[in-house]
Design an enzyme around this catalytic site. Structure first.
Site, PDB file in Angstrom:
ATOM      1  CE  LYS A 108     -13.261  -7.744   7.771  1.00  0.00           C
ATOM      2  NZ  LYS A 108     -12.029  -7.039   8.191  1.00  0.00           N
ATOM      3  NE  ARG A 114      -8.040  -3.056  -1.882  1.00  0.00           N
ATOM      4  CZ  ARG A 114      -7.583  -4.055  -2.630  1.00  0.00           C
ATOM      5  NH1 ARG A 114      -6.365  -3.996  -3.146  1.00  0.00           N
ATOM      6  NH2 ARG A 114      -8.323  -5.131  -2.860  1.00  0.00           N
ATOM      7  NE  ARG A 140      -3.882  -2.371   0.763  1.00  0.00           N
ATOM      8  CZ  ARG A 140      -4.671  -2.790   1.736  1.00  0.00           C
ATOM      9  NH1 ARG A 140      -4.829  -2.039   2.814  1.00  0.00           N
ATOM     10  NH2 ARG A 140      -5.305  -3.948   1.635  1.00  0.00           N
ATOM     11  CD  GLU A 176     -11.680 -11.216   7.431  1.00  0.00           C
ATOM     12  OE1 GLU A 176     -11.485 -10.726   6.298  1.00  0.00           O
ATOM     13  OE2 GLU A 176     -11.052 -10.869   8.433  1.00  0.00           O
ATOM     14  CB  SER A 231     -14.339  -3.695   1.163  1.00  0.00           C
ATOM     15  OG  SER A 231     -13.032  -3.647   1.696  1.00  0.00           O
ATOM     16  N   GLY A 232     -13.233  -6.750   0.382  1.00  0.00           N
ATOM     17  CA  GLY A 232     -12.731  -7.790  -0.498  1.00  0.00           C
ATOM     18  C   GLY A 232     -12.470  -7.438  -1.943  1.00  0.00           C
ATOM     19  N   GLY A 233     -11.781  -6.330  -2.213  1.00  0.00           N
ATOM     20  CA  GLY A 233     -11.439  -5.977  -3.590  1.00  0.00           C
ATOM     21  C   GLY A 233     -12.397  -5.012  -4.252  1.00  0.00           C
TER      22      GLY A 233
END
Length: 339
Positions: free
Chosen positions: A220, A292, A34, A178, A262-264
């Site tokens: 999650k 992200r 990042r 998760e 949010s996974g991409g």
């Protein structure tokens, strides 16, 4: 205060209308990627400065109820020398910690993954609790292909999540469960739904076997999404319908909160999808636990420069506010154009 009282107090503080969880638990490798995108070196000091920026954002407590931290963050301080977990606690935000040790191949099951970290978990959790952590997070990962995930991967990962959750609750720490079904691939919306249904059914069977109290966990999960290489895109409304159909089949109403990853997805997509799921009624509080999708605009505004801290914090506050609105089913695309 009993262990049950501790767990209930944490749940009540974390599962609140209009609020969600900030995932700031990137490993050294992930945060280095990042930072590299904005040409910032991933030193311990730069990571401290960045996470202090996130945690001290004015007004963030109005939309964020908990923060998942990486292990080194527990020992780091703000610019005025206050430990970062204490910075959060003073603002009414619950400090949490990622405790899994990453993933690797599942033996004799090509294409499947398993998560590491059960060895020494109780001792690590006790230490993290002494440093202020009141909840933990463990992530299992499932890849979709023609034959993955296999029934072995689904059962093995469910067992890991259940064992982790039981250890957490025994120590008075709320477990975030998760199961991430990856967006990578060309699978359809229907295929994703099939996998998530199988994964979540097995997880809740395992949680029951291990005597985990469902009222004291947070789920999650992934949203039901077509693979990023699939030829047909899905609207937020289609995603909401497919996701809620699967969740009504698999997640007991005793679970107090579902905080989606949010996974991409882009920040805007993640917010729109969450809003669509909150337009109707559901037996759980449906919220967010984004990494992200909350932080990408922050990094772009910050660029590693002290003079950009204010702008970066405003970027975080805006995304948190929009996701807070989506949690209430009140988000509109036009809100993206406001400060």
């Amino acid at each position: 205060m009993t262990i049950a009282d501790e767990l209930q107090a944490t749940i009540e503080q974390m599962v609140q209308p209009g609020k969600g969880i900030l995932a700031a638990d990137e490993s050294h490798l992930t945060i280095a990627k990042r930072f590299a995108a904005i040409k910032v070196e991933s030193t311990e000091e730069n990571r401290r400065v960045y996470r202090a920026l996130l945690f001290t954002t004015p007004g963030i407590e109005d939309y964020i109820s908990g923060v998942i931290q990486f292990e080194e963050t527990l020992d780091q301080t703000s610019d005025d020398d206050i430990l970062l977990p204490e910075v959060l606690a003073r603002r009414g935000i619950v400090p949490g910690i990622k405790v899994d040790k990453g993933k690797g191949p599942l033996a004799l099951s090509p294409g499947d993954l398993i998560t590491y970290g059960l060895d020494g978990l109780a001792e690590r959790l006790q230490h993290c609790k002494s440093q202020g952590a009141r909840f933990a997070k463990w992530r299992d990962v499932y890849q979709i292909s023609g034959h993955n995930p296999t029934s072995l991967a689904i059962s093995a990962n469910a067992e890991m999540l259940a064992r982790y959750s039981a250890v957490c609750q025994e120590l008075g720490i709320v477990p975030i469960v998760e199961p991430e079904v990856l967006i990578d691939g060309d699978h359809s919306l229907a295929r994703c739904a099939e996998v998530i249904e199988a994964v979540q059914k097995e997880i809740f069977h395992a949680l029951h076997r291990h005597h985990v109290v469902l009222e004291h966990i947070i789920l999650k999960p992934s949203m039901v999404l077509p693979g990023k290489d699939h030829s047909v895109r899905a609207s937020p409304e289609e995603i909401a319908v497919a996701t809620l159909r699967v969740f009504r089949r698999t997640v007991p109403a005793a679970v107090p909160g579902i905080n989606f990853l949010s996974g991409g997805l882009s920040p805007e997509q993640a917010t729109a999808n969450l809003n669509a799921m909150n337009v109707g009624d559901a037996p759980w509080l449906l919220s967010f636990s984004y990494g992200r999708a909350l932080q990408q605009p922050v990094l772009q505004a910050w660029q590693g420069k002290a003079e950009n801290v204010g702008a970066a914090q405003q970027a975080l506050l805006k995304r948190a506010r929009l996701n807070g609105a989506a949690q209430r089913g009140e988000y509109q695309e036009s809100m993206e154009n406001t400060a």
